[in-house]
Design a protein around this motif. Sequence first.
Motif, PDB file in Angstrom:
ATOM      1  N   GLY A  79     -25.890 166.675  57.097  1.00  0.00           N
ATOM      2  CA  GLY A  79     -26.086 168.106  57.294  1.00  0.00           C
ATOM      3  C   GLY A  79     -25.347 168.938  56.270  1.00  0.00           C
ATOM      4  N   LYS A  80     -24.820 170.078  56.731  1.00  0.00           N
ATOM      5  CA  LYS A  80     -24.108 170.980  55.834  1.00  0.00           C
ATOM      6  C   LYS A  80     -22.826 170.348  55.284  1.00  0.00           C
ATOM      7  CE  LYS A  80     -21.411 173.240  59.490  1.00  0.00           C
ATOM      8  NZ  LYS A  80     -21.094 174.527  60.163  1.00  0.00           N
ATOM      9  N   TRP A  81     -22.360 169.301  55.958  1.00  0.00           N
ATOM     10  CA  TRP A  81     -21.125 168.662  55.504  1.00  0.00           C
ATOM     11  C   TRP A  81     -21.315 167.904  54.194  1.00  0.00           C
ATOM     12  CZ3 TRP A  81     -16.620 170.055  57.282  1.00  0.00           C
ATOM     13  CH2 TRP A  81     -16.559 170.663  58.531  1.00  0.00           C
ATOM     14  N   ASN A  82     -22.537 167.625  53.804  1.00  0.00           N
ATOM     15  CA  ASN A  82     -22.763 167.036  52.485  1.00  0.00           C
ATOM     16  C   ASN A  82     -22.282 167.980  51.394  1.00  0.00           C
ATOM     17  OD1 ASN A  82     -23.974 164.465  52.965  1.00  0.00           O
ATOM     18  ND2 ASN A  82     -25.838 165.493  53.632  1.00  0.00           N
ATOM     19  N   THR A  83     -22.542 169.287  51.583  1.00  0.00           N
ATOM     20  CA  THR A  83     -22.084 170.280  50.600  1.00  0.00           C
ATOM     21  C   THR A  83     -20.584 170.454  50.650  1.00  0.00           C
ATOM     22  OG1 THR A  83     -24.190 171.473  50.718  1.00  0.00           O
ATOM     23  CG2 THR A  83     -22.292 172.676  49.868  1.00  0.00           C
ATOM     24  N   PHE A  84     -20.028 170.592  51.878  1.00  0.00           N
ATOM     25  CA  PHE A  84     -18.595 170.830  52.016  1.00  0.00           C
ATOM     26  C   PHE A  84     -17.762 169.646  51.521  1.00  0.00           C
ATOM     27  CE2 PHE A  84     -20.057 173.872  55.382  1.00  0.00           C
ATOM     28  CZ  PHE A  84     -19.587 175.009  54.748  1.00  0.00           C
ATOM     29  N   ILE A  85     -18.148 168.458  51.905  1.00  0.00           N
ATOM     30  CA  ILE A  85     -17.382 167.269  51.501  1.00  0.00           C
ATOM     31  C   ILE A  85     -17.663 166.926  50.037  1.00  0.00           C
ATOM     32  CG2 ILE A  85     -16.976 164.824  51.938  1.00  0.00           C
ATOM     33  CD1 ILE A  85     -15.883 166.666  54.082  1.00  0.00           C
ATOM     34  N   GLY A  86     -18.926 167.074  49.620  1.00  0.00           N
ATOM     35  CA  GLY A  86     -19.258 166.794  48.222  1.00  0.00           C
ATOM     36  C   GLY A  86     -18.500 167.696  47.261  1.00  0.00           C
ATOM     37  N   GLY A  87     -18.347 168.975  47.642  1.00  0.00           N
ATOM     38  CA  GLY A  87     -17.552 169.887  46.821  1.00  0.00           C
ATOM     39  C   GLY A  87     -16.064 169.737  47.077  1.00  0.00           C
ATOM     40  N   GLY A  88     -15.727 169.437  48.333  1.00  0.00           N
ATOM     41  CA  GLY A  88     -14.318 169.324  48.688  1.00  0.00           C
ATOM     42  C   GLY A  88     -13.612 168.152  48.034  1.00  0.00           C
ATOM     43  N   VAL A  89     -14.367 167.144  47.608  1.00  0.00           N
ATOM     44  CA  VAL A  89     -13.746 166.001  46.942  1.00  0.00           C
ATOM     45  C   VAL A  89     -13.030 166.436  45.669  1.00  0.00           C
ATOM     46  CG1 VAL A  89     -15.746 165.375  45.525  1.00  0.00           C
ATOM     47  CG2 VAL A  89     -14.154 163.604  46.227  1.00  0.00           C
ATOM     48  N   GLU A  90     -13.449 167.570  45.099  1.00  0.00           N
ATOM     49  CA  GLU A  90     -12.811 168.049  43.880  1.00  0.00           C
ATOM     50  C   GLU A  90     -11.367 168.491  44.121  1.00  0.00           C
ATOM     51  OE1 GLU A  90     -14.166 167.467  41.213  1.00  0.00           O
ATOM     52  OE2 GLU A  90     -16.274 167.220  41.719  1.00  0.00           O
ATOM     53  N   TYR A  91     -11.033 168.797  45.379  1.00  0.00           N
ATOM     54  CA  TYR A  91      -9.638 169.151  45.658  1.00  0.00           C
ATOM     55  C   TYR A  91      -8.708 167.951  45.468  1.00  0.00           C
ATOM     56  CZ  TYR A  91     -11.435 173.509  47.624  1.00  0.00           C
ATOM     57  OH  TYR A  91     -12.051 174.724  47.783  1.00  0.00           O
ATOM     58  N   ILE A  92      -9.271 166.757  45.578  1.00  0.00           N
ATOM     59  CA  ILE A  92      -8.489 165.550  45.279  1.00  0.00           C
ATOM     60  C   ILE A  92      -8.118 165.557  43.807  1.00  0.00           C
ATOM     61  CG2 ILE A  92      -8.541 163.020  45.259  1.00  0.00           C
ATOM     62  CD1 ILE A  92     -10.749 163.272  47.446  1.00  0.00           C
ATOM     63  N   TRP A  93      -9.089 165.930  42.980  1.00  0.00           N
ATOM     64  CA  TRP A  93      -8.847 166.049  41.542  1.00  0.00           C
ATOM     65  C   TRP A  93      -7.743 167.076  41.271  1.00  0.00           C
ATOM     66  CZ3 TRP A  93     -10.165 163.778  37.042  1.00  0.00           C
ATOM     67  CH2 TRP A  93     -10.094 164.518  35.859  1.00  0.00           C
ATOM     68  N   VAL A  94      -7.772 168.207  41.997  1.00  0.00           N
ATOM     69  CA  VAL A  94      -6.755 169.248  41.815  1.00  0.00           C
ATOM     70  C   VAL A  94      -5.379 168.724  42.223  1.00  0.00           C
ATOM     71  CG1 VAL A  94      -5.995 171.551  42.523  1.00  0.00           C
ATOM     72  CG2 VAL A  94      -8.424 171.099  42.148  1.00  0.00           C
ATOM     73  N   CYS A  95      -5.323 167.980  43.322  1.00  0.00           N
ATOM     74  CA  CYS A  95      -4.038 167.392  43.751  1.00  0.00           C
ATOM     75  C   CYS A  95      -3.486 166.471  42.666  1.00  0.00           C
ATOM     76  CB  CYS A  95      -4.227 166.621  45.055  1.00  0.00           C
ATOM     77  SG  CYS A  95      -4.511 167.645  46.500  1.00  0.00           S
ATOM     78  N   GLY A  96      -4.373 165.669  42.092  1.00  0.00           N
ATOM     79  CA  GLY A  96      -3.944 164.794  41.010  1.00  0.00           C
ATOM     80  C   GLY A  96      -3.492 165.584  39.805  1.00  0.00           C
ATOM     81  N   TRP A  97      -4.207 166.643  39.488  1.00  0.00           N
ATOM     82  CA  TRP A  97      -3.898 167.496  38.337  1.00  0.00           C
ATOM     83  C   TRP A  97      -2.494 168.086  38.470  1.00  0.00           C
ATOM     84  CZ3 TRP A  97      -8.071 169.910  35.068  1.00  0.00           C
ATOM     85  CH2 TRP A  97      -7.543 170.775  34.115  1.00  0.00           C
ATOM     86  N   LEU A  98      -2.235 168.749  39.610  1.00  0.00           N
ATOM     87  CA  LEU A  98      -0.967 169.443  39.799  1.00  0.00           C
ATOM     88  C   LEU A  98       0.208 168.468  39.922  1.00  0.00           C
ATOM     89  CD1 LEU A  98      -2.116 172.276  42.239  1.00  0.00           C
ATOM     90  CD2 LEU A  98      -1.777 172.401  39.765  1.00  0.00           C
ATOM     91  N   SER A  99      -0.017 167.340  40.573  1.00  0.00           N
ATOM     92  CA  SER A  99       1.069 166.357  40.686  1.00  0.00           C
ATOM     93  C   SER A  99       1.376 165.724  39.331  1.00  0.00           C
ATOM     94  CB  SER A  99       0.714 165.273  41.709  1.00  0.00           C
ATOM     95  OG  SER A  99      -0.529 164.666  41.406  1.00  0.00           O
ATOM     96  N   LEU A 100       0.362 165.606  38.458  1.00  0.00           N
ATOM     97  CA  LEU A 100       0.614 165.066  37.122  1.00  0.00           C
ATOM     98  C   LEU A 100       1.505 166.002  36.316  1.00  0.00           C
ATOM     99  CD1 LEU A 100       0.100 162.991  34.882  1.00  0.00           C
ATOM    100  CD2 LEU A 100      -1.950 164.285  34.256  1.00  0.00           C
ATOM    101  N   ALA A 101       1.339 167.306  36.508  1.00  0.00           N
ATOM    102  CA  ALA A 101       2.198 168.262  35.809  1.00  0.00           C
ATOM    103  C   ALA A 101       3.668 167.985  36.134  1.00  0.00           C
ATOM    104  CB  ALA A 101       1.821 169.685  36.192  1.00  0.00           C
ATOM    105  N   GLY A 102       3.947 167.701  37.418  1.00  0.00           N
ATOM    106  CA  GLY A 102       5.320 167.367  37.805  1.00  0.00           C
ATOM    107  C   GLY A 102       5.783 166.046  37.236  1.00  0.00           C
ATOM    108  N   LEU A 103       4.904 165.049  37.256  1.00  0.00           N
ATOM    109  CA  LEU A 103       5.250 163.741  36.687  1.00  0.00           C
ATOM    110  C   LEU A 103       5.542 163.848  35.192  1.00  0.00           C
ATOM    111  CD1 LEU A 103       2.766 161.185  38.318  1.00  0.00           C
ATOM    112  CD2 LEU A 103       5.256 161.068  38.373  1.00  0.00           C
ATOM    113  N   ALA A 104       4.678 164.562  34.479  1.00  0.00           N
ATOM    114  CA  ALA A 104       4.856 164.694  33.039  1.00  0.00           C
ATOM    115  C   ALA A 104       6.134 165.459  32.705  1.00  0.00           C
ATOM    116  CB  ALA A 104       3.641 165.398  32.428  1.00  0.00           C
TER     117      ALA A 104
END
Length: 436
Positions: free
Chosen positions: A219-244
């Motif tokens: 249902g509509k969760w295909n859009t929400f979850i399909g787009g929401g997976v990108e927040y995982i990318w953001v978490c990785g992005w911001l945590s890498l800034a701290g690691l670096a």
Amino acid sequence: MSSKDGDKMKAEQDQILATLGNIGPWQWRNIIITAVFCIPCCWHILCMTFMNASVDSWCSRPQNLMQTISVEEWKRISQQENGSCLVLDQDWSSWVPGQVNQDAKMVDCEEWEFDTSQFSSTITSDFGLVCSKEYLKSIAQTLYFVGMIFGVFTFGVLADIYGRKKVLIPLLLGSAVSGIITSQMPTYETFIFGRLLNAFGVIGIFECYFTYMLEFVGGKWNTFIGGGVEYIWVCGWLSLAGLAYAFRDWRDLMLYSSIPSLLSVVLYWLIPESPRWLLSMGRIEEAEGIVRSAAEFNKITLPVDWKLRSVQKEKARRTNLLDMFRYPNMRMKTLILYYNWFVNSFAYYGLTMNMGALGGSDVYLNFTISGLLEIPAYTAAIVLLSYFGRRVPYFSSMLLCGASLLSIMLVPRGVYTDDWPATAVALLGKMCITFS
């Protein structure tokens, strides 16, 4: 056909969603657990922003002058103030202050020193990628994406044959091992080999996880979850800034960003195989067992005689990639999407991997701000796609990105502090391409 009949037919076709619902606690559990273990994969792709960062370099001071004159003084007397790859050819072992050899010529540097104010070590300083070898820095990034291309075509097929879980977990472990190996490579050539291996597997992780995740929802969760997976990318992005920021040596950054993925082995006991995939492969009993456990977790009571029906078609023709080009309509759409994905990736990763060159003296701040801008971009994409479809938001964001990047040429350089207007326009373009 009435909408009620259509809903009934859809439910019959997707028995698992009809049983468990479009989303529930069990689905959320598997999505979130897998997401946490996929966060480190973002680090492998984005870490080149820091490992490959531009640092000032100059011809190395002779050993007898290393402790007696400053870098700035050395640049002046050796006539390399402007970052030249040449140095004054003089007998520096007997040089005394004030001595100038009028007949000395400029010769190529043999050794270099590097600015360590932001990074204690980069691949540039470790492998001497300056002057005639500077092009090798771009080659390193290019080859990484070449490895990703081969990975995309490989692991999607393997996940369809052997299952999402059986491919995802080995890929997560492989990304850790290849990252650790890369951090110890002694030469540029072996470094490239390690990065190619890493790229080959890392892109497969995102491919498997995205498919795995969407097979749990409907249902509509295909859009929400399909787009929401990108927040995982953001978490990785911001945590890498701290690691670096914490690990200024590229080898340490590569090593410590790879080790966490070794824990992925526990996913074998934490997550199930995709019941949809099992059902499509005719493994009905295994799929039933997983769905029954999921129903219990979601507090859903199943009928005593509940069973899944086979969805396999007799003598079904096996499809392949070439089927996308078999018919004119599908061929045209496929080629258009291929071109759009190329443009999107070209702009997105071009901006992402060159954060340090956008202006400003702090690559960590630029990188963090760029990562934070991904949040409103993804949020807007999810909301707008839910109400306005895909075409208009997509081409609008692409046009805005192109206009933003072209307008950078109109911004005068060297007039404003750290060229902040150019940086702001570039980040606006980055947010638009992120949305698309």
